[in-house]
Design a protein around this motif. Structure first.
Motif, mmCIF file in Angstrom:
data_model
loop_
_atom_site.group_PDB
_atom_site.id
_atom_site.type_symbol
_atom_site.label_atom_id
_atom_site.label_comp_id
_atom_site.label_asym_id
_atom_site.label_seq_id
_atom_site.Cartn_x
_atom_site.Cartn_y
_atom_site.Cartn_z
ATOM 1 N N GLN A 129 -7.153 6.712 1.261
ATOM 2 C CA GLN A 129 -8.097 6.344 2.307
ATOM 3 C C GLN A 129 -7.377 6.227 3.651
ATOM 4 N N HIS A 130 -7.997 6.718 4.695
ATOM 5 C CA HIS A 130 -7.475 6.667 6.070
ATOM 6 C C HIS A 130 -6.203 7.497 6.248
ATOM 7 N N GLU A 131 -6.049 8.565 5.460
ATOM 8 C CA GLU A 131 -4.870 9.430 5.544
ATOM 9 C C GLU A 131 -5.367 10.865 5.691
#
Length: 151
Positions: free
Chosen positions: A43-45
């Protein structure tokens, strides 16, 4: 309802006509089979950061974004029905020395000729390598509808 799927990053590290593969173990999926160094997007990558992180974690190489290039992508469905999308990145491993950083998940690293892949090999990996060798930039594999199936 929108489709949700796993996003993978896979590294095609090559030396001349060979590719580095890792033999899976103790993962609960495809143990004993050869696979490209790979992992899931967190997540968030974004996919480039994920590829660089997985490369460090799995084979101990610190690559930069300039060391890799995306060469193909694949929408794959395993025989068990699990679907995923993989972004396949290439890096020239000519002067690199990968090391097994996760011996609890990987029993071996080895180089194999791309035209003589080992058995057993994860079908997802085999398809990605075939697509790379053929210069195919995107494909689908493993879906029951045979239209557009690659390779």
């Amino acid at each position: 309802m929108p489709h949700a799927t796993v996003v993978d990053v896979l590294l095609l590290l090559t030396r001349d006509d060979t590719v580095l593969l890792a033999r899976r173990r103790n993962t609960g999926y495809a143990d004993g089979q050869w696979n490209l160094p790979s992992g899931k997007l967190e997540q968030h990558e974004h996919v480039i950061d994920a590829m660089l992180r997985e490369t460090r974690e799995e084979i101990g190489l610190s690559l930069s974004p300039n060391d890799i290039r995306m060469v193909t992508s694949i929408h794959y469905r395993a025989p068990e029905g699990h679907a995923r999308i993989g972004f396949v990145f290439h890096a020239d491993g000519q002067n690199m020395n990968p090391v097994n950083q996760e011996p609890e998940k990987c029993s071996a690293l080895d180089w194999f000729p791309m035209n003589e892949l080992p058995d057993p090999i994860v079908p997802y990996t085999a398809a990605a390598i075939e697509m790379f060798c053929a210069g195919i930039q995107f494909g689908v594999c493993g879906w029951s509808d045979s239209a557009g199936q690659l390779p």
